[in-house]
Design a protein around this motif. Structure first.
Motif, PDB file in Angstrom:
ATOM      1  N   SER A 103      14.031 -47.989  31.141  1.00  0.00           N
ATOM      2  CA  SER A 103      12.921 -46.650  30.418  1.00  0.00           C
ATOM      3  C   SER A 103      13.757 -45.702  31.097  1.00  0.00           C
ATOM      4  N   ASP A 105      12.892 -43.177  32.737  1.00  0.00           N
ATOM      5  CA  ASP A 105      12.919 -43.006  34.394  1.00  0.00           C
ATOM      6  C   ASP A 105      13.731 -43.654  35.305  1.00  0.00           C
ATOM      7  N   LYS A 133       8.296 -35.367  20.764  1.00  0.00           N
ATOM      8  CA  LYS A 133       7.269 -34.614  21.458  1.00  0.00           C
ATOM      9  C   LYS A 133       5.946 -35.652  21.523  1.00  0.00           C
ATOM     10  N   ASP A 134       6.093 -36.600  21.493  1.00  0.00           N
ATOM     11  CA  ASP A 134       5.136 -37.884  21.979  1.00  0.00           C
ATOM     12  C   ASP A 134       5.542 -38.783  23.290  1.00  0.00           C
ATOM     13  N   GLY A 135       6.986 -38.436  24.063  1.00  0.00           N
ATOM     14  CA  GLY A 135       7.142 -39.299  24.778  1.00  0.00           C
ATOM     15  C   GLY A 135       7.446 -38.242  26.335  1.00  0.00           C
ATOM     16  N   SER A 136       7.472 -39.569  27.365  1.00  0.00           N
ATOM     17  CA  SER A 136       7.528 -39.034  28.617  1.00  0.00           C
ATOM     18  C   SER A 136       8.683 -39.164  29.394  1.00  0.00           C
ATOM     19  N   TYR A 137       9.053 -37.647  29.430  1.00  0.00           N
ATOM     20  CA  TYR A 137      10.475 -37.498  30.149  1.00  0.00           C
ATOM     21  C   TYR A 137      10.885 -37.399  31.598  1.00  0.00           C
ATOM     22  N   GLY A 138       9.905 -36.569  32.446  1.00  0.00           N
ATOM     23  CA  GLY A 138       9.973 -37.001  33.517  1.00  0.00           C
ATOM     24  C   GLY A 138      10.371 -35.565  34.626  1.00  0.00           C
ATOM     25  N   SER A 139      11.806 -36.057  34.915  1.00  0.00           N
ATOM     26  CA  SER A 139      12.156 -34.367  34.710  1.00  0.00           C
ATOM     27  C   SER A 139      12.949 -34.021  34.379  1.00  0.00           C
ATOM     28  N   ARG A 141      14.558 -32.159  30.619  1.00  0.00           N
ATOM     29  CA  ARG A 141      13.965 -30.916  30.692  1.00  0.00           C
ATOM     30  C   ARG A 141      13.870 -31.107  29.004  1.00  0.00           C
ATOM     31  N   VAL A 233      15.021 -43.809  23.816  1.00  0.00           N
ATOM     32  CA  VAL A 233      14.634 -42.077  23.239  1.00  0.00           C
ATOM     33  C   VAL A 233      14.496 -41.758  21.875  1.00  0.00           C
ATOM     34  N   ASP A 236      13.268 -43.759  17.786  1.00  0.00           N
ATOM     35  CA  ASP A 236      12.486 -44.701  18.249  1.00  0.00           C
ATOM     36  C   ASP A 236      11.863 -45.198  16.639  1.00  0.00           C
TER      37      ASP A 236
END
Length: 239
Positions: A103, A105, A133-139, A141, A233, A236
């Motif tokens: 992942s 993370d 745009k619908d992803g989760s990217y943590g720290s 940018r 990433v 997809d």
């Protein structure tokens, strides 16, 4: 007779005895220098040629200097080899951690641990361009590539890692509020078909990253990271 004079005489006598002993030993072992030829390069034996320097003496001096130069070059090569071995081991650990990540993370953790602990960076920042745009990217940018090109074109267009001091605008773009602390940095472009992002490593030391340092290992890390990010990433299939 003063104490100083007595000490001086004793020291001189000791030197004379020492030289006498050495001379006697060499007479008894006339093959000494044949068995220890490496000592000859440290000996100075002038030839009786008046004020002129004999050809033999000149050749001996040149050979002695050449020998010294070769030793220094070998020492430099060994130091470089040891440094590269260490860099390779650090890079291998980082690459394996990235390959095992499932992942984003886990990728971010591997980057932070590898580059800050093994490579002694102080801050890392992963920047992704045009990520879903619908992803989760943590720290990490995420921002449009077009916007980034207006601010840090030179960093984005580079095919290799860039090391050294950056402009204040580049530091602010990469490190945000932490930019004032960053005195040198390395920036690695992430490319897989197109520019996916930038990996930035900042240091609080002015000369930790410098323009003359090798970037082979960092660029290799960038190539591997680009492929991993493309898989995790950007590739997809739902889009």
């Amino acid at each position: 007779m003063t104490q100083n004079n007595t000490d001086s005489i004793k020291n001189q006598a000791a030197d004379d005895v020492s030289e006498t002993q050495v001379a006697a030993y060499l007479r008894q072992h006339n093959d000494f220098f044949a068995r220890h030829p490496e000592l000859l390069q440290h000996q100075h034996i002038p030839h009786q040629s008046g004020t002129a320097i004999s050809l033999v003496e000149r050749q001996t001096a040149l050979l002695r200097q050449k020998n010294t130069d070769i030793r220094e070059q070998m020492s430099d090569l060994l130091d470089a080899a040891r440094h590269n071995d260490l860099q390779f081991e650090k890079t291998k650990r980082l690459i394996l951690s990235l390959v095992e990540a499932h992942s984003l993370d886990e990728v971010l953790v591997a980057i932070d641990e590898g580059l800050c602990q093994d490579f002694n960076g102080d801050i890392t920042q992963l920047i992704l361009f045009d990520a879903p745009k619908d992803g989760s990217y943590g720290s990490a940018r995420v921002l449009p590539l077009a916007s980034a090109e207006e601010q840090v074109t030179e960093l984005i267009e580079s095919d290799w890692a860039i090391c050294g001091s950056l402009t204040s605008e580049q530091r602010r773009f990469l490190f945000g509020e932490q930019s004032e602390k960053i005195l040198s940095a390395a920036v690695v472009p992430l490319i897989k078909g197109r520019t996916l992002g930038l990996l930035a490593i900042g240091s609080y030391e002015a000369n930790y990253f410098h323009s003359s340092m090798g970037t082979l290992f960092l660029s290799y890390v960038g190539e591997v990271l680009s492929r991993i990010l493309y898989r995790l990433v950007f590739n997809d299939k739902r889009r």
